[in-house]
Design a protein around this motif. Sequence first.
Motif, mmCIF file in Angstrom:
data_model
loop_
_atom_site.group_PDB
_atom_site.id
_atom_site.type_symbol
_atom_site.label_atom_id
_atom_site.label_comp_id
_atom_site.label_asym_id
_atom_site.label_seq_id
_atom_site.Cartn_x
_atom_site.Cartn_y
_atom_site.Cartn_z
ATOM 1 N N THR A 102 67.757 50.775 117.176
ATOM 2 C CA THR A 102 67.640 51.129 115.765
ATOM 3 C C THR A 102 66.449 50.405 115.142
ATOM 4 O O THR A 102 66.073 49.303 115.558
ATOM 5 C CB THR A 102 68.911 50.768 114.993
ATOM 6 O OG1 THR A 102 69.114 49.353 115.059
ATOM 7 C CG2 THR A 102 70.126 51.496 115.567
ATOM 8 N N GLU A 147 60.497 63.310 118.928
ATOM 9 C CA GLU A 147 59.890 63.142 117.606
ATOM 10 C C GLU A 147 60.416 64.196 116.635
ATOM 11 O O GLU A 147 60.688 63.905 115.466
ATOM 12 C CB GLU A 147 58.369 63.243 117.737
ATOM 13 C CG GLU A 147 57.615 62.929 116.467
ATOM 14 C CD GLU A 147 56.127 63.099 116.649
ATOM 15 O OE1 GLU A 147 55.425 63.062 115.633
ATOM 16 O OE2 GLU A 147 55.671 63.286 117.797
ATOM 17 N N ARG A 148 60.580 65.435 117.109
ATOM 18 C CA ARG A 148 61.089 66.504 116.247
ATOM 19 C C ARG A 148 62.610 66.467 116.114
ATOM 20 O O ARG A 148 63.155 66.906 115.105
ATOM 21 C CB ARG A 148 60.658 67.866 116.790
ATOM 22 C CG ARG A 148 59.174 68.121 116.658
ATOM 23 C CD ARG A 148 58.770 69.465 117.206
ATOM 24 N NE ARG A 148 59.285 70.571 116.402
ATOM 25 C CZ ARG A 148 59.058 71.857 116.695
ATOM 26 N NH1 ARG A 148 58.353 72.190 117.770
ATOM 27 N NH2 ARG A 148 59.545 72.802 115.933
ATOM 28 N N GLN A 149 63.283 65.933 117.117
ATOM 29 C CA GLN A 149 64.733 65.849 117.062
ATOM 30 C C GLN A 149 65.216 64.773 116.086
ATOM 31 O O GLN A 149 66.330 64.851 115.582
ATOM 32 C CB GLN A 149 65.292 65.541 118.459
ATOM 33 C CG GLN A 149 65.351 66.728 119.390
ATOM 34 C CD GLN A 149 66.389 67.740 118.964
ATOM 35 O OE1 GLN A 149 66.059 68.787 118.433
ATOM 36 N NE2 GLN A 149 67.661 67.439 119.182
ATOM 37 N N ALA A 150 64.389 63.755 115.849
ATOM 38 C CA ALA A 150 64.733 62.656 114.944
ATOM 39 C C ALA A 150 66.069 62.000 115.323
ATOM 40 O O ALA A 150 66.930 61.754 114.479
ATOM 41 C CB ALA A 150 64.763 63.135 113.494
ATOM 42 N N PRO A 152 68.662 59.131 116.313
ATOM 43 C CA PRO A 152 68.808 57.696 116.097
ATOM 44 C C PRO A 152 68.475 56.914 117.360
ATOM 45 O O PRO A 152 68.766 57.367 118.470
ATOM 46 C CB PRO A 152 70.285 57.550 115.716
ATOM 47 C CG PRO A 152 70.660 58.875 115.123
ATOM 48 C CD PRO A 152 69.871 59.887 115.919
ATOM 49 N N TYR A 154 65.578 56.350 118.547
ATOM 50 C CA TYR A 154 64.304 56.770 119.125
ATOM 51 C C TYR A 154 63.120 56.507 118.195
ATOM 52 O O TYR A 154 62.007 56.931 118.483
ATOM 53 C CB TYR A 154 64.347 58.265 119.481
ATOM 54 C CG TYR A 154 65.030 58.578 120.792
ATOM 55 C CD1 TYR A 154 64.290 58.817 121.948
ATOM 56 C CD2 TYR A 154 66.419 58.607 120.876
ATOM 57 C CE1 TYR A 154 64.925 59.103 123.158
ATOM 58 C CE2 TYR A 154 67.049 58.890 122.075
ATOM 59 C CZ TYR A 154 66.293 59.138 123.207
ATOM 60 O OH TYR A 154 66.927 59.415 124.401
ATOM 61 N N GLY A 155 63.333 55.821 117.085
ATOM 62 C CA GLY A 155 62.289 55.660 116.078
ATOM 63 C C GLY A 155 61.013 55.032 116.591
ATOM 64 O O GLY A 155 59.908 55.560 116.390
ATOM 65 N N ALA A 158 59.391 57.323 119.325
ATOM 66 C CA ALA A 158 58.823 58.535 118.741
ATOM 67 C C ALA A 158 57.573 58.208 117.925
ATOM 68 O O ALA A 158 56.608 58.984 117.926
ATOM 69 C CB ALA A 158 59.864 59.237 117.874
ATOM 70 N N ALA A 159 57.575 57.069 117.251
ATOM 71 C CA ALA A 159 56.401 56.675 116.473
ATOM 72 C C ALA A 159 55.197 56.452 117.381
ATOM 73 O O ALA A 159 54.067 56.836 117.047
ATOM 74 C CB ALA A 159 56.705 55.415 115.673
ATOM 75 N N GLY A 162 54.008 59.815 118.361
ATOM 76 C CA GLY A 162 53.370 60.479 117.236
ATOM 77 C C GLY A 162 51.909 60.085 117.122
ATOM 78 O O GLY A 162 51.050 60.913 116.787
ATOM 79 N N ASN A 248 64.308 72.532 120.470
ATOM 80 C CA ASN A 248 63.900 72.616 119.060
ATOM 81 C C ASN A 248 62.702 73.520 118.926
ATOM 82 O O ASN A 248 62.181 74.033 119.919
ATOM 83 C CB ASN A 248 63.607 71.236 118.476
ATOM 84 C CG ASN A 248 62.625 70.417 119.298
ATOM 85 O OD1 ASN A 248 61.808 70.946 120.051
ATOM 86 N ND2 ASN A 248 62.709 69.094 119.164
#
Length: 248
Positions: A102, A147-150, A152, A154-155, A158-159, A162, A248
């Motif tokens: 998290t 990144e598109r699934q958002a 929890p 994975y922040g 994914a960043a 990105g 997605n």
Amino acid sequence: MESTMGTQTRVAIITGSSRGIGQAIARRLAKDGFSVVVNYAGNAENARATVADIEATGGRAIAVQADVADEVAVAAMFDRAEREFGGIDVVVNSAGLMVLGTIADFNLADLDRMHRTNIRGTFVVTQQAARRVRSGGAILNVSTSAERQALPTYGAYAASKGAVEALNLILARELRGRDITVNTVAPGPVATDLFLDGKDAATVDRIAKLNPMERLGKPDDIAEVVSFLAGPARWINGQVIYANGGMN
């Protein structure tokens, strides 16, 4: 696809290709007729085994150790590819690190490690690729559908990916007039050690059913997309291709 440009054999460097998705990409591009540089960070045994597999099927490959975030080591890897094979046509940024947690509780040391490999490493390799890839070639990055699934936890990961995607269209435009495509493949969950580590069977099954195919991707699924973008797909440029079975 054609495996040569005229009489010139095509050459690919694939980072992080001693295992997982990178290994599948190395094997597929070798099957397509490329001479392949199998890059690895520390697993020399796996890298040598990948080279042996390629050579056993009539392909050409060498294993080259390099930390993708070390600009000196990366430049030396590109030098080696040019000495051994005469030039470079395709570069695939497959090396990556994934640590989940998290945002509130994330260990900043882990964030820095991911930044070094996923962002700096991709940038360093891409910088050399932008200087050296021959006309008619391709530069390919590997991102993530997370990144598109958002999802929890994975922040941070994914960043980091990105940031990789942010380079995509900009570099494609900077290479105007050189006939070099730049694209990013964003896999969904793929059955690799990187993905499966720390997940129980129930979690894996739940994630597998997020897409209408109701299975995890295979490394070969991603290698197939890379093969297309590295070869005949000359009119796809500056794009992020989501390879996730319809997640997605």
